[in-house]
Design a protein around this motif. Structure first.
Motif, PDB file in Angstrom:
ATOM      1  N   GLY A 114       0.802  -1.213   0.000  1.00  0.00           N
ATOM      2  CA  GLY A 114       0.000   0.000   0.000  1.00  0.00           C
ATOM      3  C   GLY A 114       0.838   1.267   0.000  1.00  0.00           C
ATOM      4  N   GLN A 115       1.971   1.210   0.682  1.00  0.00           N
ATOM      5  CA  GLN A 115       2.827   2.398   0.794  1.00  0.00           C
ATOM      6  C   GLN A 115       3.307   2.880  -0.568  1.00  0.00           C
ATOM      7  N   THR A 116       3.603   1.933  -1.451  1.00  0.00           N
ATOM      8  CA  THR A 116       4.168   2.284  -2.761  1.00  0.00           C
ATOM      9  C   THR A 116       3.117   2.224  -3.873  1.00  0.00           C
ATOM     10  N   SER A 117       1.844   2.040  -3.509  1.00  0.00           N
ATOM     11  CA  SER A 117       0.725   1.972  -4.456  1.00  0.00           C
ATOM     12  C   SER A 117       0.799   0.789  -5.408  1.00  0.00           C
ATOM     13  N   GLY A 118       1.718  -0.136  -5.193  1.00  0.00           N
ATOM     14  CA  GLY A 118       1.741  -1.300  -6.080  1.00  0.00           C
ATOM     15  C   GLY A 118       3.123  -1.879  -6.254  1.00  0.00           C
ATOM     16  N   PHE A 119       3.206  -2.890  -7.126  1.00  0.00           N
ATOM     17  CA  PHE A 119       4.459  -3.625  -7.314  1.00  0.00           C
ATOM     18  C   PHE A 119       5.383  -2.996  -8.352  1.00  0.00           C
ATOM     19  N   HIS A 120       4.879  -1.987  -9.059  1.00  0.00           N
ATOM     20  CA  HIS A 120       5.656  -1.304 -10.098  1.00  0.00           C
ATOM     21  C   HIS A 120       6.332  -2.281 -11.051  1.00  0.00           C
ATOM     22  N   LEU A 121       5.469  -3.016 -11.734  1.00  0.00           N
ATOM     23  CA  LEU A 121       5.941  -3.992 -12.722  1.00  0.00           C
ATOM     24  C   LEU A 121       6.271  -3.259 -14.022  1.00  0.00           C
ATOM     25  N   THR A 122       7.275  -3.739 -14.738  1.00  0.00           N
ATOM     26  CA  THR A 122       7.599  -3.131 -16.032  1.00  0.00           C
ATOM     27  C   THR A 122       6.622  -3.663 -17.080  1.00  0.00           C
TER      28      THR A 122
END
Lengths: 168, 381
Positions: free
Chosen positions: B334-342
């Protein structure tokens, strides 16, 4: 006059909302049930648990760091509910197991003998604090901590019920 | 031969000699589809029904003692599943919202029943229900027998007042005899309708996707699928330089779900409280049952309200838009709003999820509409 009343109402309802919010997310409203093959099924509130004798366990969590968990030994909770422990844990009672369930539906099992200090060398606790503070959202209000277990998969979070059953 | 034994398969055999009878039954059903003029009088397959599934699915299910699975019961349940007479308007069947070609979903964000009003939630795929212990998005029903009566009576689904559907079936030439065969008397009741539907639903087993073949060692993953699987199964860790979406934590295992309830971060302030409505617990606010990812490429749109039209949109959610609400699952960042997948990671995950499509399941003639337009005409008096 009117304005005044309105204000009081707003403050009151805001207070109520915040109070409810704290009550629920900090976890005080969460009850714990102990049921199944016990002579006195119990529903414990967090105050009941707070009042019981606590044991501290320092153990490594998923983050690889040591944390000090404080909680009530499972054996004490089960004794209070009248489970067959100690001298009664023999014969067919050795086929009993304990199902612990979380709010999210996750479930794990211990053999009853794993919890009894006459069998086990480690003390499994139901923790209600970590490093002196409440357990985090998604972990608390209660979490099982199994000292010495290499993988923390039975350190079940958000515990809501403990059920003793016979293997059939 | 649809029921050939495969390695690693378990069969819930009540009497394995009945296998041959069952095979004849299948031929009978296929023949029924082709020769409609004989349908009503055809000998209906009878005897215990053998449920076949991979050993890895496990035996953690219970079939109610008062509703054992029989071939005649499954046969009746299938007819009922495709029976519009069950609805108040005689136009909607279970299959209207649960279509085989879409792995028993309907392609809509929200379904439409007899009134034309939309349902509150997205239609669910009916797959491997034998193992599901808490049915519906919020887990409010504990048996298929009981569940079936919910859409039957729901004003916005099939809208049938208690026992009106049963009365409509009683007036047909087809059903009373079938109910006698299955339940020992030709009295049709809602409870018996629910029982027969449940028997059919237990047979909807999907275990023949490329992913299943991979698990059996008979399918080789492509490089992209391999990378996708890695991401699916891994919890990300900066320190250990591991990338991942942690999907398997909730959607893992051979059946592609864990039966748990979570808030996967769709909204900061939820509009549908989900599981909380059933349990009353604030910690359950916005939690829903983790759905199976079996046949996920066929069951768009996605989530309990059908808000995402594509798997790309789902991955954009997990990648960038997870809302850090008070009950967000601990397993989601939740802190980073997601897994930030490429972009490449997203397409690898999608390639992997396409392995979950079981085309034999969606084309299995045993699960298809058994009614034929010719005998329909005769059936309704």
């Amino acid at each position: 006059m009117n304005v005044l009343i309105l204000r009081t109402k707003t403050i009151f309802s805001a207070g109520l909302t915040i109070g409810l919010y704290l009550l629920t997310f900090v976890g005080h409203a969460q009850a714990l049930t102990i049921s199944g093959e016990v002579s006195k099924p119990l529903t414990l509130q967090s105050a009941d648990l707070k009042a019981m004798t606590h044991t501290d366990v320092t153990a490594k969590d998923r983050d690889g760091k040591d944390h000090t968990y404080s909680g009530v030994p499972l054996v004490d909770l089960l004794k209070q509910a009248g489970a067959t422990l100690g001298s009664e844990l023999r014969g067919e009672n050795l086929t009993k197991y304990v199902v612990i369930k979380a709010i999210d539906g996750y479930e794990i099992v211990f053999a009853l003998a794993e919890i009894d200090p006459e069998f086990a060398t480690r003390t499994i606790i139901l923790a209600d604090t970590v490093d002196g503070g409440p357990l985090a959202q998604g972990v608390g209000p209660y979490r099982v901590v199994v000292p010495g277990e290499k993988k923390p998969a039975r350190w079940i979070r958000e515990v809501k019920s403990i059920d003793v059953r016979f293997a059939k | 031969m649809l029921l050939l034994r495969r390695p690693g398969f378990v069969s819930m055999t009540i009497n394995s000699k009945k296998m041959r009878v069952w095979t004849l039954g299948i031929i009978g059903i296929i023949a029924l589809g082709m020769a409609s003029w004989k349908a009503v009088d055809d000998p209906v397959p009878t005897g215990p029904y053998t449920l076949q599934y991979p050993a890895s699915f496990g035996g953690r299910f219970t079939i109610p003692a008062d509703n054992p699975t029989t071939q005649e019961g499954v046969y009746l349940g299938r007819l009922l599943f495709y029976e519009p007479l069950l609805s108040s308007t005689k136009t909607i069947s279970c299959a209207s919202c649960h279509q085989q070609a879409r792995a028993f979903t309907d392609g809509l964000a929200l379904s439409v029943g007899v009134t034309g009003k939309t349902t509150q939630r997205n239609s669910m795929s009916l797959t491997n229900l034998l193992w599901v212990r808490q049915l519906f998005w919020d887990g409010r029903s504990n048996s298929l027998e009981e569940q079936a009566l919910v859409p039957l009576g729901h004003a916005d689904e099939m809208g049938s007042k208690p026992n009106t559907a049963a009365k409509a079936l009683q007036k047909t030439t087809l059903y009373p005899a079938l109910f006698r065969l299955v339940f020992g008397s030709d009295t049709i009741t809602d409870v018996r309708i629910g029982k027969a539907l449940a028997q059919f639903e237990r047979t909807l087993i999907s275990a023949n996707s490329r992913y299943d073949h991979y698990l059996l060692g008979t399918y080789q993953l492509t490089e992209s699928e391999k990378r996708g699987m890695q991401l699916f199964n891994s919890a990300p860790s900066m320190e250990r330089n591991v990338r991942g979406g942690n999907c398997a934590h909730c959607h893992g295992g051979p059946k592609l779900y864990q039966e748990v309830f979570h808030n996967n971060g769709l909204d900061l302030k939820v509009t549908d409280a989900g599981r909380q409505v059933i349990t009353g617990l604030a910690l359950d606010n916005g939690r829903f049952r983790v759905p199976t990812l079996r046949n996920i490429a066929l069951t768009a749109p996605y989530m309990h309200d059908g808000r995402f039209a594509t798997l790309e949109a789902v991955l954009n959610h997990y990648s960038e838009h997870i809302q850090n609400g008070p009950t967000l699952s601990h397993e989601l960042p939740g802190q980073t709003s997601g897994f930030h997948l490429t972009r490449n990671e997203k397409s690898d995950l999608i390639a992997f999820m396409h392995l979950f499509t079981d085309s034999t399941f969606v084309n299995n003639p045993q699960f298809a509409d058994p009614h034929h337009r010719v005998h329909r005409v005769h059936r309704v008096k």
